[in-house]
Design a protein around this motif. Structure first.
Motif, short mmCIF file in Angstrom:
data_model
loop_
_atom_site.label_atom_id
_atom_site.label_comp_id
_atom_site.label_asym_id
_atom_site.label_seq_id
_atom_site.Cartn_x
_atom_site.Cartn_y
_atom_site.Cartn_z
N TYR A 64 0.72 -1.21 0.08
CA TYR A 64 -0.05 -0.01 -0.05
C TYR A 64 0.96 1.23 -0.03
N ASN A 94 2.25 8.65 0.42
CA ASN A 94 3.14 9.61 1.17
C ASN A 94 2.99 9.64 2.54
N GLY A 113 -6.50 3.67 -2.08
CA GLY A 113 -7.91 4.19 -1.39
C GLY A 113 -8.47 4.97 -2.66
N TYR A 166 -14.68 8.95 6.23
CA TYR A 166 -13.48 9.41 6.08
C TYR A 166 -13.50 9.89 4.76
N LEU A 211 -11.38 13.11 4.10
CA LEU A 211 -10.19 13.60 4.99
C LEU A 211 -9.03 12.95 4.02
P1 ADP Z 1 -0.44 9.75 -2.56
O1 ADP Z 1 0.55 11.08 -2.57
O2 ADP Z 1 0.24 8.48 -3.12
O3 ADP Z 1 -1.86 9.79 -3.11
P2 ADP Z 1 -1.39 9.68 0.04
O4 ADP Z 1 -0.76 9.26 1.50
O5 ADP Z 1 -2.19 10.81 -0.32
O6 ADP Z 1 -0.30 9.55 -1.03
O7 ADP Z 1 -2.44 8.55 -0.25
C1 ADP Z 1 -2.20 7.17 -0.30
C2 ADP Z 1 -3.46 6.34 -0.79
O8 ADP Z 1 -4.49 6.42 0.30
C3 ADP Z 1 -4.06 6.72 -1.95
O9 ADP Z 1 -4.74 5.91 -2.85
C4 ADP Z 1 -5.16 7.75 -1.49
O10 ADP Z 1 -6.27 7.87 -2.51
C5 ADP Z 1 -5.67 6.89 -0.31
N1 ADP Z 1 -6.32 7.83 0.70
C6 ADP Z 1 -6.01 8.93 1.33
N2 ADP Z 1 -6.85 9.47 2.12
C7 ADP Z 1 -7.86 8.51 2.18
C8 ADP Z 1 -9.04 8.20 2.61
N3 ADP Z 1 -9.59 9.52 3.63
N4 ADP Z 1 -9.84 7.34 2.49
C9 ADP Z 1 -9.52 6.24 1.60
N5 ADP Z 1 -8.29 6.41 1.08
C10 ADP Z 1 -7.53 7.39 1.20
#
Ligand code: ADP
Length: 158
Positions: A6, A9, A88, A123, A126
């Protein structure tokens, strides 16, 4: 043994991420939460701090581990013996980017499948950026992030 990566960032990990991780941990034998060290972005937390928060927030999930990586996600996934990348999806706005990434990753390595888990409605709004913005203006993010993140944020912003 089916292992999934998974990637993200996680700057910092939120309860939205944690919900995806907990659900993925029931589907796959092992989930590696992979902190990307993306050169283009300037994160609030170092990769070590982000890993530390993930480890503490996931300590109740025995088949979840944290790692960091640079470079291509598919190369990292293959190095871990993982055949699945979990991402996600929150809203339509995530779709274009995720679609592009998933198709690019398939082109790079078609033995690795991207699997999307839909956000928990609770969420769906979020994001890590929202958490950073609210807490930098002194607002409470209690309930939006694991408690270890509340501590890390208050130390960082002190
Ligand atoms: P990235 O910059 O790679 O998108 P993130 O840390 O922002 O890194 O997100 C990692 C993953 O988690 C992505 O697939 C993002 O869509 C998902 N994600 C982030 N926030 C949520 C949330 N509130 N619910 C479900 N999935 C999430």
């Amino acid at each position: 043994m089916r292992r999934a990566v998974y990637p993200g960032n996680f700057d910092p990990i939120t309860n939205g991420h944690l919900d995806i991780i907990a659900r993925a941990s029931t589907i796959f034998d092992e989930v590696v939460v992979a902190v990307g060290m993306n050169l283009g972005k300037s994160p609030m937390f170092t990769a070590e701090e982000r890993m530390d928060m993930i480890r503490q927030a996931c300590s109740h999930l025995p088949n979840v581990k944290a790692a960091m990586y640079t470079g291509l996600t598919v190369v990292f996934a293959a190095s871990q013996g993982a055949s699945v990348i979990v991402r996600g999806l929150r809203a339509l706005s995530d779709f274009d980017y995720e679609f592009e990434m998933a198709l690019t990753n398939r082109r790079l390595d078609d033995t690795i499948e991207t699997v999307f888990l839909m956000t928990n409605a609770e969420y769906s709004f979020l994001s890590s950026s929202l958490v950073k913005e609210v807490s930098s203006f002194g607002g409470s993010v209690e309930g939006l992030v694991p408690s270890v993140v509340v501590d890390f944020l208050s130390r960082k912003l002190r």
